[in-house]
Design a protein around this motif. Sequence first.
Motif, short mmCIF file in Angstrom:
data_model
loop_
_atom_site.label_atom_id
_atom_site.label_comp_id
_atom_site.label_asym_id
_atom_site.label_seq_id
_atom_site.Cartn_x
_atom_site.Cartn_y
_atom_site.Cartn_z
N ILE A 53 0.91 -1.13 -0.01
CA ILE A 53 0.00 0.08 -0.05
C ILE A 53 0.81 1.17 0.18
O ILE A 53 0.68 2.17 -0.67
CB ILE A 53 -0.89 -0.05 1.22
N ALA A 54 1.74 1.43 0.69
CA ALA A 54 2.74 2.47 0.98
C ALA A 54 3.31 2.65 -0.60
O ALA A 54 3.75 3.91 -1.03
CB ALA A 54 4.01 2.01 1.89
N GLY A 59 3.40 6.17 -5.46
CA GLY A 59 3.30 6.32 -6.96
C GLY A 59 3.92 5.18 -7.49
O GLY A 59 4.26 5.10 -9.09
N GLU A 60 4.65 4.24 -6.94
CA GLU A 60 5.19 2.94 -7.43
C GLU A 60 4.58 2.05 -7.83
O GLU A 60 3.56 1.71 -7.44
CB GLU A 60 6.40 2.38 -6.21
N SER A 61 4.79 1.42 -9.05
CA SER A 61 3.95 0.19 -9.47
C SER A 61 4.95 -0.69 -10.39
O SER A 61 6.00 -0.20 -10.81
CB SER A 61 2.88 0.74 -10.66
N ALA A 62 4.48 -1.87 -10.54
CA ALA A 62 5.28 -2.69 -11.35
C ALA A 62 5.31 -2.60 -12.73
O ALA A 62 4.18 -2.17 -13.30
CB ALA A 62 4.79 -4.23 -10.99
N SER A 63 6.29 -2.67 -13.59
CA SER A 63 6.51 -2.62 -14.95
C SER A 63 5.73 -3.89 -15.52
O SER A 63 5.53 -4.90 -14.92
CB SER A 63 7.81 -2.70 -15.59
N GLU A 64 5.35 -3.94 -16.82
CA GLU A 64 4.58 -5.13 -17.37
C GLU A 64 5.43 -6.25 -17.38
O GLU A 64 4.99 -7.35 -17.09
CB GLU A 64 4.36 -4.77 -18.96
N ALA A 65 6.93 -6.21 -17.56
CA ALA A 65 7.70 -7.14 -17.58
C ALA A 65 7.88 -7.88 -15.92
O ALA A 65 7.83 -8.83 -15.88
CB ALA A 65 9.28 -6.71 -17.76
#
Length: 92
Positions: A53-54, A59-65
Amino acid sequence: MTTDLKDLMERARSWPEAARDELVAVANQIESELQGGDYVATREELQALDAAIASIEAGESASEAEIKAAFAKFRPARSSSTRGGQSPNSVK
């Protein structure tokens, strides 16, 4: 109590405390599910959720890869004929 369960419980006496604690947690979860109770997350699961959640709030998210790699790690390979010809690892 079955002989297998009695034997396991006897062997568990010699396990390290952390392993015995894990056995108790698993047994409690099984009992809760059998009684139709709510799932109770472990401290580690709650910490992982808080961290996720933090990250999202920062604003962090995983890339498609990274997403594809996670699906590949945790899901067994399936034929492309599942889900209307799409691989279950497909991300849109």
